[in-house]
Design a protein around this motif. Structure first.
Motif, PDB file in Angstrom:
ATOM      1  N   ASP A 120       0.733  -1.283  -0.014  1.00  0.00           N
ATOM      2  CA  ASP A 120       0.186   0.074   0.151  1.00  0.00           C
ATOM      3  C   ASP A 120       0.901   1.236   0.000  1.00  0.00           C
ATOM      4  O   ASP A 120       0.478   2.206  -0.783  1.00  0.00           O
ATOM      5  CB  ASP A 120      -0.948   0.118   1.320  1.00  0.00           C
ATOM      6  N   ALA A 123       2.182   1.603  -3.623  1.00  0.00           N
ATOM      7  CA  ALA A 123       1.302   2.097  -4.253  1.00  0.00           C
ATOM      8  C   ALA A 123       1.070   3.562  -4.424  1.00  0.00           C
ATOM      9  O   ALA A 123       0.729   4.354  -5.103  1.00  0.00           O
ATOM     10  CB  ALA A 123       0.015   1.185  -4.287  1.00  0.00           C
ATOM     11  N   GLU A 124       0.641   3.873  -2.978  1.00  0.00           N
ATOM     12  CA  GLU A 124       0.321   5.254  -2.754  1.00  0.00           C
ATOM     13  C   GLU A 124       1.447   6.262  -3.185  1.00  0.00           C
ATOM     14  O   GLU A 124       1.129   7.544  -3.267  1.00  0.00           O
ATOM     15  CB  GLU A 124      -0.184   5.271  -1.212  1.00  0.00           C
ATOM     16  N   HIS A 159      -3.231  -8.806  -3.971  1.00  0.00           N
ATOM     17  CA  HIS A 159      -3.195  -7.372  -3.346  1.00  0.00           C
ATOM     18  C   HIS A 159      -2.211  -6.739  -4.086  1.00  0.00           C
ATOM     19  O   HIS A 159      -2.268  -5.422  -4.525  1.00  0.00           O
ATOM     20  CB  HIS A 159      -2.792  -7.274  -1.854  1.00  0.00           C
ATOM     21  N   LYS A 162      -3.662  -5.859  -7.471  1.00  0.00           N
ATOM     22  CA  LYS A 162      -4.693  -4.761  -7.347  1.00  0.00           C
ATOM     23  C   LYS A 162      -4.306  -3.330  -7.312  1.00  0.00           C
ATOM     24  O   LYS A 162      -4.727  -2.411  -7.866  1.00  0.00           O
ATOM     25  CB  LYS A 162      -5.653  -4.998  -6.068  1.00  0.00           C
ATOM     26  N   ARG A 163      -3.002  -3.345  -6.627  1.00  0.00           N
ATOM     27  CA  ARG A 163      -2.241  -2.218  -6.416  1.00  0.00           C
ATOM     28  C   ARG A 163      -1.224  -1.757  -7.390  1.00  0.00           C
ATOM     29  O   ARG A 163      -0.756  -0.655  -7.130  1.00  0.00           O
ATOM     30  CB  ARG A 163      -1.588  -1.898  -4.975  1.00  0.00           C
TER      31      ARG A 163
END
Length: 290
Positions: A120, A123-124, A159, A162-163
């Motif tokens: 996360d 990705a962010e 995951h 997805k990211r």
């Protein structure tokens, strides 16, 4: 390089804090226009090889050298990279170290927790590659280690997909630098890639390490390049600069990488012994600009 600070040190604790290293007096001498390169291969540099520069100084330095990315940087330093418009070509900070990896099921729960959070973060931040490791054999059959790694990594792949994050397992030598490391041959890593079957998992083909373990570097690149999403350079023997004291022909190797249509980064990760690290990096950049 005589400093005791090395890559293994920098792989520890990057999630929670910055590196906080001393300033260098060499930086002002670099105040000049970035060199013009052919641009066929994107090049990067591992954070640890210029360890006496602060992260801010390193960002300015790589721009002045004509590079656009740094390898092996964790979240604490990403805001500085972004302020300078520098890419984090290979993110780190989720790993438990080089010896405790996905081949051992006892580490899976902790690794999954750490990597889910780090996927996360990557990705962010708008980055893509996140390093991971097989860990050591510890008496394990290599096939069993592969099965274990497959199970652990597949817990993350949905995951990651997805990211838009790619988990990248590094190939390391177990003969000189990392005794007992499991992912020490390209064939083992390629087979793991095939078992996982996702474009969000690939290999970091470290040319130095694989020259020690198996040689035949150009043929391996041509044969398996679809599984190699990142490359590291260093001279053999000694992991030193890319000069005439070592046995690898990096211009030819980089032409082979270029000719596969590779769109990722070739990152320099050597310890200069025969010259100033900055001079050695300039020479490596020029040599690999094919």
């Amino acid at each position: 390089m005589t400093s005791s600070l090395n890559r293994r040190d920098l792989l520890r604790g990057t999630l929670l804090g910055g590196i906080g290293l001393a300033a260098s007096t060499r930086l002002p001498a670099l105040a000049q226009a970035a060199p013009t390169t052919k641009g066929h291969l994107k090049q990067s540099v591992a954070r640890w090889i210029l360890h006496d520069l602060s992260i801010d100084q390193l960002c300015r330095t790589v721009k002045q050298l004509g590079l656009s990315a740094i390898d092996l940087v964790g979240p604490a330093d990403w805001p500085t990279l972004k302020a300078h418009g520098i890419d984090s070509a290979m993110c780190n900070g989720a790993e438990l170290g080089l010896t405790k990896g996905f081949a051992a099921t006892e580490f899976h729960d902790e690794l999954v927790t750490r990597y889910m959070r780090h996927i996360d973060l990557v990705a962010e931040a708008g980055y893509r590659n996140l390093i991971c490791f097989s860990g050591n054999r510890n008496g394990m059959d290599p096939l069993q280690g592969m099965r274990n790694a497959e199970v652990g990594l597949k817990r993350l792949l949905g995951h990651a997909e997805k990211r838009g994050v790619v988990l990248v397992m590094e190939l390391l030598n177990s003969r000189v630098d990392h005794p007992d490391y499991l992912c020490d041959h390209s064939a083992w890593g390629v087979e793991l890639c095939k078992r996982i079957g996702s474009s969000n998992f690939g290999l970091l083909f470290d040319i130095y390490h694989m020259q020690i373990m198996e040689g035949d570097i150009i043929a391996s690149i041509r044969r398996n390049h679809e599984y190699f999403v990142h490359y590291h350079t260093a001279g053999v023997p000694g992991r030193h600069e890319l000069d005439d004291t070592q046995e690898l022909n990096y211009a030819a190797i980089c032409r082979a990488i270029r000719d596969t249509g590779f769109g990722g980064y070739v990152a320099h990760e050597f310890s200069a012994e025969h010259s100033d690290p900055m001079d050695a990096l300039r020479q490596a950049i020029a040599l690999c600009d094919v």
